[in-house]
Design a protein around this motif. Structure first.
Motif, PDB file in Angstrom:
ATOM      1  N   SER A 113      -1.274   1.402  14.854  1.00 27.57           N
ATOM      2  CA  SER A 113       0.049   1.854  14.408  1.00 27.57           C
ATOM      3  C   SER A 113       0.014   2.321  12.961  1.00 27.57           C
ATOM      4  O   SER A 113       0.693   3.286  12.593  1.00 27.57           O
ATOM      5  N   VAL A 114      -0.780   1.649  12.123  1.00 29.60           N
ATOM      6  CA  VAL A 114      -0.913   2.080  10.725  1.00 29.60           C
ATOM      7  C   VAL A 114      -1.602   3.438  10.675  1.00 29.60           C
ATOM      8  O   VAL A 114      -1.180   4.339   9.939  1.00 29.60           O
ATOM      9  N   ALA A 115      -2.654   3.584  11.457  1.00 29.64           N
ATOM     10  CA  ALA A 115      -3.358   4.872  11.511  1.00 29.64           C
ATOM     11  C   ALA A 115      -2.448   5.975  12.025  1.00 29.64           C
ATOM     12  O   ALA A 115      -2.481   7.113  11.530  1.00 29.64           O
ATOM     13  N   SER A 116      -1.600   5.642  13.020  1.00 30.97           N
ATOM     14  CA  SER A 116      -0.658   6.622  13.554  1.00 30.97           C
ATOM     15  C   SER A 116       0.327   7.060  12.484  1.00 30.97           C
ATOM     16  O   SER A 116       0.624   8.263  12.337  1.00 30.97           O
ATOM     17  N   LEU A 117       0.825   6.102  11.727  1.00 29.28           N
ATOM     18  CA  LEU A 117       1.770   6.422  10.663  1.00 29.28           C
ATOM     19  C   LEU A 117       1.133   7.333   9.624  1.00 29.28           C
ATOM     20  O   LEU A 117       1.734   8.314   9.181  1.00 29.28           O
ATOM     21  N   VAL A 118      -0.101   7.021   9.248  1.00 23.61           N
ATOM     22  CA  VAL A 118      -0.818   7.839   8.272  1.00 23.61           C
ATOM     23  C   VAL A 118      -0.946   9.276   8.761  1.00 23.61           C
ATOM     24  O   VAL A 118      -0.772  10.239   8.005  1.00 23.61           O
ATOM     25  N   THR A 119      -1.228   9.423  10.050  1.00 24.28           N
ATOM     26  CA  THR A 119      -1.424  10.757  10.629  1.00 24.28           C
ATOM     27  C   THR A 119      -0.133  11.554  10.687  1.00 24.28           C
ATOM     28  O   THR A 119      -0.116  12.765  10.448  1.00 24.28           O
ATOM     29  N   GLU A 120       0.979  10.863  10.985  1.00 23.48           N
ATOM     30  CA  GLU A 120       2.240  11.548  11.234  1.00 23.48           C
ATOM     31  C   GLU A 120       3.068  11.810   9.980  1.00 23.48           C
ATOM     32  O   GLU A 120       3.959  12.659   9.988  1.00 23.48           O
ATOM     33  N   LEU A 121       2.791  11.103   8.900  1.00 21.74           N
ATOM     34  CA  LEU A 121       3.600  11.282   7.699  1.00 21.74           C
ATOM     35  C   LEU A 121       3.415  12.677   7.114  1.00 21.74           C
ATOM     36  O   LEU A 121       2.316  13.236   7.156  1.00 21.74           O
ATOM     37  N   PRO A 122       4.483  13.263   6.558  1.00 19.38           N
ATOM     38  CA  PRO A 122       4.343  14.577   5.920  1.00 19.38           C
ATOM     39  C   PRO A 122       3.419  14.499   4.721  1.00 19.38           C
ATOM     40  O   PRO A 122       3.398  13.490   4.009  1.00 19.38           O
ATOM     41  N   LEU A 133       5.591   5.912  13.973  1.00 19.24           N
ATOM     42  CA  LEU A 133       5.011   4.573  13.951  1.00 19.24           C
ATOM     43  C   LEU A 133       4.399   4.184  15.285  1.00 19.24           C
ATOM     44  O   LEU A 133       3.457   3.390  15.332  1.00 19.24           O
ATOM     45  N   GLY A 134       4.903   4.748  16.366  1.00 17.32           N
ATOM     46  CA  GLY A 134       4.369   4.429  17.679  1.00 17.32           C
ATOM     47  C   GLY A 134       5.260   3.452  18.429  1.00 17.32           C
ATOM     48  O   GLY A 134       5.877   2.568  17.837  1.00 17.32           O
ATOM     49  N   ALA A 135       5.305   3.610  19.750  1.00 11.37           N
ATOM     50  CA  ALA A 135       6.201   2.802  20.570  1.00 11.37           C
ATOM     51  C   ALA A 135       5.857   1.318  20.507  1.00 11.37           C
ATOM     52  O   ALA A 135       6.753   0.466  20.468  1.00 11.37           O
ATOM     53  N   ASP A 136       4.572   0.972  20.494  1.00 17.59           N
ATOM     54  CA  ASP A 136       4.180  -0.439  20.456  1.00 17.59           C
ATOM     55  C   ASP A 136       4.626  -1.097  19.154  1.00 17.59           C
ATOM     56  O   ASP A 136       5.088  -2.244  19.148  1.00 17.59           O
ATOM     57  N   ALA A 137       4.465  -0.382  18.036  1.00 16.18           N
ATOM     58  CA  ALA A 137       4.879  -0.929  16.751  1.00 16.18           C
ATOM     59  C   ALA A 137       6.397  -1.103  16.687  1.00 16.18           C
ATOM     60  O   ALA A 137       6.899  -2.119  16.182  1.00 16.18           O
ATOM     61  N   MET A 138       7.124  -0.131  17.187  1.00 15.92           N
ATOM     62  CA  MET A 138       8.578  -0.231  17.192  1.00 15.92           C
ATOM     63  C   MET A 138       9.051  -1.389  18.064  1.00 15.92           C
ATOM     64  O   MET A 138      10.013  -2.099  17.724  1.00 15.92           O
ATOM     65  N   GLU A 139       8.373  -1.613  19.188  1.00 12.33           N
ATOM     66  CA  GLU A 139       8.737  -2.741  20.046  1.00 12.33           C
ATOM     67  C   GLU A 139       8.441  -4.063  19.347  1.00 12.33           C
ATOM     68  O   GLU A 139       9.219  -5.029  19.447  1.00 12.33           O
ATOM     69  N   LEU A 167       0.802  -1.211   0.000  1.00 14.20           N
ATOM     70  CA  LEU A 167       0.000   0.000   0.000  1.00 14.20           C
ATOM     71  C   LEU A 167       0.839   1.268   0.000  1.00 14.20           C
ATOM     72  O   LEU A 167       0.468   2.266  -0.614  1.00 14.20           O
ATOM     73  N   ASP A 168       1.976   1.240   0.717  1.00 10.51           N
ATOM     74  CA  ASP A 168       2.779   2.454   0.829  1.00 10.51           C
ATOM     75  C   ASP A 168       4.186   2.085   1.259  1.00 10.51           C
ATOM     76  O   ASP A 168       4.404   1.057   1.920  1.00 10.51           O
ATOM     77  N   GLU A 169       5.145   2.921   0.868  1.00 11.06           N
ATOM     78  CA  GLU A 169       6.534   2.756   1.264  1.00 11.06           C
ATOM     79  C   GLU A 169       7.079   4.115   1.675  1.00 11.06           C
ATOM     80  O   GLU A 169       6.878   5.104   0.973  1.00 11.06           O
ATOM     81  N   GLU A 170       7.755   4.153   2.821  1.00  5.41           N
ATOM     82  CA  GLU A 170       8.298   5.397   3.334  1.00  5.41           C
ATOM     83  C   GLU A 170       9.741   5.177   3.779  1.00  5.41           C
ATOM     84  O   GLU A 170      10.136   4.058   4.137  1.00  5.41           O
ATOM     85  N   ILE A 171      10.533   6.244   3.746  1.00  8.39           N
ATOM     86  CA  ILE A 171      11.926   6.162   4.181  1.00  8.39           C
ATOM     87  C   ILE A 171      12.111   6.987   5.453  1.00  8.39           C
ATOM     88  O   ILE A 171      11.372   7.932   5.713  1.00  8.39           O
ATOM     89  N   ASN A 172      13.097   6.580   6.245  1.00  9.53           N
ATOM     90  CA  ASN A 172      13.481   7.297   7.466  1.00  9.53           C
ATOM     91  C   ASN A 172      12.270   7.565   8.366  1.00  9.53           C
ATOM     92  O   ASN A 172      11.945   8.708   8.708  1.00  9.53           O
ATOM     93  N   VAL A 173      11.614   6.488   8.749  1.00  9.68           N
ATOM     94  CA  VAL A 173      10.425   6.580   9.601  1.00  9.68           C
ATOM     95  C   VAL A 173      10.865   6.525  11.061  1.00  9.68           C
ATOM     96  O   VAL A 173      11.589   5.626  11.484  1.00  9.68           O
TER      97      VAL A 173
END
Length: 304
Positions: A143-152, A117-123, A106-112
């Motif tokens: 975590s997916v929703a968080s990423l969507v919200t935080e991406l530029p 992504l959120g602490a739970d996802a990173m763990e 669905l999507d690819e991002e660099i330097n996330v």
């Protein structure tokens, strides 16, 4: 409700990652799934669940929570398109990896960052790294929703607000990610131009009235085909995008526009479609011919 699985891909597996993304597959050695209940975890994944692939992070041998502020050089968000199955055909060069799942990128991002992504996802990704790439699964898609919200943001005011293929995923989070992918393609196709010429009618409009349209439908295209700019054409919102999307017009092998039989459904529709008949599509060539062939064979509206 869909769940989210996390898989960490180490730096030496960069080639395998790219091959898997292009093939729409991810795989494991059977021995890897025979350890510590890993097979049960992967077997629990269903079509429509999300998958986050993290690539090239820091040392995973740190205390729990140690990745909360880390940076992943690449993050891929996908959905499961086929639950766990076994196959032995050659996909990756170094091993068979017969235990496989089908994925739709669905999507690819660099330097996330961990903040995105959120602490739970990173763990979860850190745990996957310490389990030799085993999947770690959590409930929900936060975590997916968080990423969507935080991406530029990618979109600008020259872009149609609804720039999404008509056959896009019905999941709201997936729709946002698909739209983001298409916004990146639009930026590559149109750039910062304030006006753009439609590839079908040849008229020039403010760029906000132009859609970056896939010729071969996104839902039927491979990842490489989706990102191939030869499969993207500027189509105006004054009618050409809808006429082509719904198969009322198509493009012949010589690059000229033709009208399908169903374009005669009403006299007004027939008049609009026939006004385009015989025109040569902008930037037609061998690089686009195969995609237009697919549209002729699969997307023409027969009216049935």
């Amino acid at each position: 409700m869909p769940r989210t699985s996390y898989i960490y891909v180490p730096a030496p597996s960069k080639e395998n990652l790219e091959i898997g993304l292009n093939a729409g597959l991810w795989g494991w050695r059977s021995s890897a799934l025979d350890r510590a209940g890993a097979r049960n975890v992967v077997q629990s994944l269903l079509e429509g669940d999300f998958l986050i692939l993290g690539h090239r992070g820091p040392n995973s041998r740190v205390a729990p929570g140690g990745w909360a502020n880390a940076v992943l050089q690449r993050v891929v968000v996908a959905q499961i398109s086929r639950p766990l199955f076994q196959a032995t055909d050659l996909v990756w060069p170094d091993d068979t990896y017969p235990e496989r799942i089908g994925i739709d990128v669905l999507d690819e991002e660099i330097n996330v960052t961990g903040a995105s992504l959120g602490a739970d996802a990173m763990e979860a990704l850190r745990l996957s790294a310490n389990k030799q790439g085993a999947a770690v699964v959590t409930a929900g898609v936060s975590s997916v929703a968080s990423l969507v919200t935080e991406l530029p943001p990618v979109r600008d005011q020259r872009e149609p607000a609804g720039d999404l293929d008509h056959d896009g995923d019905t999941n709201a989070v997936a729709q946002v990610l698909i739209r983001r992918e298409q916004q990146k393609l639009r930026r590559a196709l149109i750039g910062s131009r304030t006006t753009t010429t439609c590839g079908f009618c040849g008229r020039t409009f403010p760029s906000r009235l132009i859609r970056a349209a896939h010729i071969k439908r996104r839902s039927q295209a491979t990842r490489q085909e989706r990102l191939n700019m030869s499969n993207v054409i500027p189509a105006c919102l004054m009618g050409c995008d809808e006429l082509f999307e719904h198969g009322y017009i198509y493009v012949e092998g010589d690059g000229t526009i033709a009208a399908s039989l169903s374009s005669s459904a009403t006299s007004d529709l027939k008049q609009i479609a026939e006004a385009l008949v015989g025109r040569t599509v902008g930037d037609f060539g061998t690089h686009r011919a195969e995609f237009f062939r697919w549209h002729r064979e699969h997307a023409i509206n027969t009216g049935t």
